[in-house]
Design a protein around this motif. Structure first.
Motif, PDB file in Angstrom:
ATOM      1  N   ARG A 144       0.865  -1.193   0.000  1.00 17.04           N
ATOM      2  CA  ARG A 144       0.000   0.000   0.000  1.00 17.04           C
ATOM      3  C   ARG A 144       0.895   1.235   0.000  1.00 17.04           C
ATOM      4  NH1 ARG A 144      -2.414   2.509   4.484  1.00 17.04           N
ATOM      5  NH2 ARG A 144      -1.585   0.856   5.793  1.00 17.04           N
ATOM      6  N   ILE A 145       0.610   2.177  -0.903  1.00 20.66           N
ATOM      7  CA  ILE A 145       1.411   3.405  -1.010  1.00 20.66           C
ATOM      8  C   ILE A 145       0.562   4.586  -0.558  1.00 20.66           C
ATOM      9  CG2 ILE A 145       2.639   4.940  -2.614  1.00 20.66           C
ATOM     10  CD1 ILE A 145       3.257   2.472  -4.319  1.00 20.66           C
ATOM     11  N   GLU A 146       1.105   5.363   0.357  1.00 21.80           N
ATOM     12  CA  GLU A 146       0.398   6.558   0.845  1.00 21.80           C
ATOM     13  C   GLU A 146       1.255   7.791   0.602  1.00 21.80           C
ATOM     14  OE1 GLU A 146      -1.965   4.894   4.788  1.00 21.80           O
ATOM     15  OE2 GLU A 146      -0.577   6.572   4.963  1.00 21.80           O
ATOM     16  N   SER A 147       0.717   8.775  -0.109  1.00 22.45           N
ATOM     17  CA  SER A 147       1.413  10.040  -0.319  1.00 22.45           C
ATOM     18  C   SER A 147       0.390  11.049  -0.822  1.00 22.45           C
ATOM     19  CB  SER A 147       2.546   9.848  -1.332  1.00 22.45           C
ATOM     20  OG  SER A 147       3.484  10.882  -1.210  1.00 22.45           O
ATOM     21  N   PRO A 148       0.569  12.331  -0.501  1.00 23.93           N
ATOM     22  CA  PRO A 148      -0.449  13.300  -0.945  1.00 23.93           C
ATOM     23  C   PRO A 148      -0.442  13.473  -2.465  1.00 23.93           C
ATOM     24  CG  PRO A 148       1.386  14.419   0.122  1.00 23.93           C
ATOM     25  CD  PRO A 148       1.621  12.953   0.284  1.00 23.93           C
ATOM     26  N   ASP A 149      -1.608  13.810  -3.020  1.00 24.01           N
ATOM     27  CA  ASP A 149      -1.725  14.050  -4.468  1.00 24.01           C
ATOM     28  C   ASP A 149      -1.373  15.492  -4.821  1.00 24.01           C
ATOM     29  OD1 ASP A 149      -2.716  11.480  -4.837  1.00 24.01           O
ATOM     30  OD2 ASP A 149      -4.740  12.120  -4.311  1.00 24.01           O
ATOM     31  N   ARG A 176      10.992  -5.618   0.974  1.00 25.03           N
ATOM     32  CA  ARG A 176      12.383  -5.303   1.339  1.00 25.03           C
ATOM     33  C   ARG A 176      12.737  -3.830   1.269  1.00 25.03           C
ATOM     34  NH1 ARG A 176      15.886  -9.632  -1.821  1.00 25.03           N
ATOM     35  NH2 ARG A 176      14.888 -11.543  -1.102  1.00 25.03           N
ATOM     36  N   GLU A 177      12.409  -3.182   0.122  1.00 28.90           N
ATOM     37  CA  GLU A 177      12.836  -1.784  -0.046  1.00 28.90           C
ATOM     38  C   GLU A 177      12.097  -1.128  -1.199  1.00 28.90           C
ATOM     39  OE1 GLU A 177      17.040  -2.390  -1.008  1.00 28.90           O
ATOM     40  OE2 GLU A 177      16.583  -2.086  -3.130  1.00 28.90           O
ATOM     41  N   ILE A 178      12.204   0.210  -1.234  1.00 30.57           N
ATOM     42  CA  ILE A 178      11.739   0.938  -2.419  1.00 30.57           C
ATOM     43  C   ILE A 178      12.940   1.716  -2.969  1.00 30.57           C
ATOM     44  CG2 ILE A 178       9.279   1.170  -1.861  1.00 30.57           C
ATOM     45  CD1 ILE A 178       9.860   3.991  -0.826  1.00 30.57           C
ATOM     46  N   THR A 179      12.972   1.840  -4.287  1.00 24.08           N
ATOM     47  CA  THR A 179      13.985   2.647  -4.964  1.00 24.08           C
ATOM     48  C   THR A 179      13.214   3.559  -5.884  1.00 24.08           C
ATOM     49  OG1 THR A 179      15.616   0.898  -4.857  1.00 24.08           O
ATOM     50  CG2 THR A 179      15.953   2.548  -6.556  1.00 24.08           C
ATOM     51  N   PHE A 180      13.525   4.866  -5.848  1.00 26.54           N
ATOM     52  CA  PHE A 180      12.742   5.756  -6.700  1.00 26.54           C
ATOM     53  C   PHE A 180      13.526   7.021  -7.036  1.00 26.54           C
ATOM     54  CE2 PHE A 180      11.764   8.947  -3.532  1.00 26.54           C
ATOM     55  CZ  PHE A 180      11.924   8.249  -2.352  1.00 26.54           C
ATOM     56  N   ARG A 181      12.973   7.763  -7.989  1.00 25.88           N
ATOM     57  CA  ARG A 181      13.525   9.061  -8.380  1.00 25.88           C
ATOM     58  C   ARG A 181      12.454  10.114  -8.144  1.00 25.88           C
ATOM     59  NH1 ARG A 181      17.162  11.076 -13.325  1.00 25.88           N
ATOM     60  NH2 ARG A 181      18.637  10.076 -11.941  1.00 25.88           N
ATOM     61  N   TRP A 182      12.884  11.196  -7.473  1.00 31.06           N
ATOM     62  CA  TRP A 182      11.980  12.332  -7.245  1.00 31.06           C
ATOM     63  C   TRP A 182      12.737  13.609  -7.555  1.00 31.06           C
ATOM     64  CZ3 TRP A 182       7.563  14.589  -7.112  1.00 31.06           C
ATOM     65  CH2 TRP A 182       7.382  15.790  -6.432  1.00 31.06           C
ATOM     66  N   PRO A 240       9.101  23.082 -11.009  1.00 32.87           N
ATOM     67  CA  PRO A 240       8.043  23.372 -11.984  1.00 32.87           C
ATOM     68  C   PRO A 240       6.677  23.060 -11.357  1.00 32.87           C
ATOM     69  CG  PRO A 240       9.648  21.782 -12.847  1.00 32.87           C
ATOM     70  CD  PRO A 240       9.952  21.967 -11.400  1.00 32.87           C
ATOM     71  N   LEU A 241       5.651  23.765 -11.820  1.00 33.02           N
ATOM     72  CA  LEU A 241       4.301  23.512 -11.315  1.00 33.02           C
ATOM     73  C   LEU A 241       3.679  22.369 -12.118  1.00 33.02           C
ATOM     74  CD1 LEU A 241       3.129  27.220 -10.965  1.00 33.02           C
ATOM     75  CD2 LEU A 241       4.091  25.722  -9.191  1.00 33.02           C
ATOM     76  N   GLY A 242       2.538  21.872 -11.618  1.00 33.21           N
ATOM     77  CA  GLY A 242       1.832  20.808 -12.333  1.00 33.21           C
ATOM     78  C   GLY A 242       2.302  19.433 -11.895  1.00 33.21           C
ATOM     79  N   VAL A 243       2.041  18.443 -12.746  1.00 32.38           N
ATOM     80  CA  VAL A 243       2.292  17.048 -12.356  1.00 32.38           C
ATOM     81  C   VAL A 243       3.790  16.734 -12.334  1.00 32.38           C
ATOM     82  CG1 VAL A 243       1.949  14.635 -13.003  1.00 32.38           C
ATOM     83  CG2 VAL A 243       0.064  16.264 -13.234  1.00 32.38           C
ATOM     84  N   GLN A 244       4.270  16.258 -11.182  1.00 34.07           N
ATOM     85  CA  GLN A 244       5.643  15.744 -11.018  1.00 34.07           C
ATOM     86  C   GLN A 244       5.479  14.291 -10.582  1.00 34.07           C
ATOM     87  OE1 GLN A 244       8.697  17.876 -11.164  1.00 34.07           O
ATOM     88  NE2 GLN A 244       7.133  18.936 -12.356  1.00 34.07           N
ATOM     89  N   ARG A 245       6.376  13.432 -11.042  1.00 28.88           N
ATOM     90  CA  ARG A 245       6.192  12.004 -10.746  1.00 28.88           C
ATOM     91  C   ARG A 245       7.252  11.451  -9.806  1.00 28.88           C
ATOM     92  NH1 ARG A 245       4.497  12.632 -15.764  1.00 28.88           N
ATOM     93  NH2 ARG A 245       2.387  11.915 -16.190  1.00 28.88           N
ATOM     94  N   ILE A 246       6.802  10.566  -8.900  1.00 27.12           N
ATOM     95  CA  ILE A 246       7.729   9.727  -8.154  1.00 27.12           C
ATOM     96  C   ILE A 246       7.722   8.403  -8.920  1.00 27.12           C
ATOM     97  CG2 ILE A 246       8.205   8.557  -5.969  1.00 27.12           C
ATOM     98  CD1 ILE A 246       6.402  10.657  -4.588  1.00 27.12           C
ATOM     99  N   ASP A 247       8.857   8.061  -9.551  1.00 29.84           N
ATOM    100  CA  ASP A 247       8.939   6.829 -10.341  1.00 29.84           C
ATOM    101  C   ASP A 247       9.898   5.878  -9.660  1.00 29.84           C
ATOM    102  OD1 ASP A 247       7.321   7.165 -12.679  1.00 29.84           O
ATOM    103  OD2 ASP A 247       8.730   8.730 -13.295  1.00 29.84           O
ATOM    104  N   PRO A 249       7.263  -2.111 -10.567  1.00 30.48           N
ATOM    105  CA  PRO A 249       7.347  -0.671 -10.851  1.00 30.48           C
ATOM    106  C   PRO A 249       6.143   0.090 -10.300  1.00 30.48           C
ATOM    107  CG  PRO A 249       6.779  -1.898 -12.826  1.00 30.48           C
ATOM    108  CD  PRO A 249       6.982  -2.917 -11.740  1.00 30.48           C
ATOM    109  N   PHE A 250       6.375   1.304  -9.817  1.00 26.42           N
ATOM    110  CA  PHE A 250       5.244   2.142  -9.386  1.00 26.42           C
ATOM    111  C   PHE A 250       5.494   3.594  -9.788  1.00 26.42           C
ATOM    112  CE2 PHE A 250       6.529   4.855  -5.824  1.00 26.42           C
ATOM    113  CZ  PHE A 250       7.743   4.289  -5.442  1.00 26.42           C
ATOM    114  N   THR A 251       4.401   4.327  -9.924  1.00 32.69           N
ATOM    115  CA  THR A 251       4.457   5.762 -10.202  1.00 32.69           C
ATOM    116  C   THR A 251       3.421   6.428  -9.319  1.00 32.69           C
ATOM    117  OG1 THR A 251       5.155   5.516 -12.488  1.00 32.69           O
ATOM    118  CG2 THR A 251       4.036   7.536 -11.966  1.00 32.69           C
TER     119      THR A 251
END
Ligand SMILES: [Zn+2]
Length: 289
Positions: free
Chosen positions: A30-35, A54-60, A89-96, A107-109
């Motif tokens: 389950r992933i929890e983070s504000p929109d 075990r872990e998460i690996t991501f780019r933000w 930048p404003l608008g949609v930014q992704r945690i990939d 994979p998750f986004t």
């Protein structure tokens, strides 16, 4: 026609099996983070999972991070503090990224809608050499900047911080984060921390557990302490009258690290408290009582 129908059914079966595999692989994650997050604000990303998580690996925002899952209240959890920098930048930014569960990497986004925020102006009068320092001081100022930058860009792999966070001094806020600043009528960088009221000599306490990574008596910041709380979270305490810790010292949340003062570029005694996440200053107010 029959052949196409057969192919169609085959494709449906494969798609269905694939989605069942994905669903079962994701079971218990389950992933929890504000929109929605305002510019300059911190936010949490929390991932909860079963025993083999075990872990998460991501780019933000162009920064890469790996966060190990640890035992939590409900199974295992990976919790990370992130932020939206003032220049985002404003608008949609992704945690990939990916979630590692057993031997599987899933994979998750997560999309974060970055919202604008208007910061007020602040006009201050300070000694002339504090706005345009003499040329001879430039190497010193550059060296101090380099040391601070190195402290802020540390990303140590263990999370030392814990909630609830500690307000470093109990006084209320005299200058908010993000103020667009003018020193002696000249535009300067925005205010990248919060100023907390406190009489000279008031004890300053650590925001959370961590390790002192830099102390000094800097030209603009005066007597300073920087604490690394792990996973890219570093706090800054400046304009102190006294520093009572040493570089390399381990600190527990709430431990005194120095005293409020008026050293460096200031108009009176206060604590300037900064919160840096992955090298970017964000507003700590949302995390304080
Ligand atoms: Zn300040």
């Amino acid at each position: 026609m029959t052949r196409f129908f057969y192919l169609f059914v085959k494709c449906c079966v494969v798609a269905c099996l694939l989605s069942m595999t994905t669903l079962s692989a994701w079971a218990g994650i389950r992933i929890e983070s504000p929109d929605h997050v305002d510019v300059g604000m911190p936010f949490f990303l929390r991932v909860f999972g079963p025993e083999n998580f075990r872990e998460i690996t991501f780019r933000w925002q162009d920064k890469d991070l790996t966060v190990l899952a640890v035992a939590g209240e409900h199974g295992r959890e990976a919790v990370v503090l992130l932020g939206v920098c003032l220049e985002s930048p404003l608008g949609v930014q992704r945690i990939d990224g990916t979630v590692q569960k057993g031997d599987q990497r899933l994979p998750f986004t997560h999309e974060v809608h970055v919202q604008p925020r208007t910061f007020p102006e602040q006009w201050l009068q300070v000694a002339r050499e504090m706005v345009s320092p003499d040329q001879s001081l430039h190497p010193r100022i550059e060296e101090e900047r380099r040391k601070v930058r190195a402290a802020l860009e540390r990303v140590t792999p263990d999370r030392l911080w814990e909630t609830p966070f500690v307000r470093p001094v109990s006084g209320n806020i005299s200058s908010e984060f993000g103020l667009r600043r003018f020193f002696n009528d000249q535009p300067r960088a925005p205010h990248r921390g919060v100023d907390l009221r406190g009489a000279e000599g008031t004890l300053v306490r650590a925001f959370s557990n961590g390790k002192v990574v830099l102390t000094g008596d800097h030209f603009f910041a005066g007597r300073s302490v920087y604490i690394d709380h792990g996973l890219g979270v570093v706090t800054q305490y400046i304009h102190l009258s006294e520093v009572t810790v040493q570089e390399g010292q381990k600190i527990i949340a709430g431990e005194p690290i120095g005293k409020v003062g008026a050293t460096g570029r200031v108009t009176g005694p206060h604590l300037h408290f900064g919160l840096s996440i992955l090298g970017f200053w964000v507003d700590p107010l949302a995390l304080l009582d």
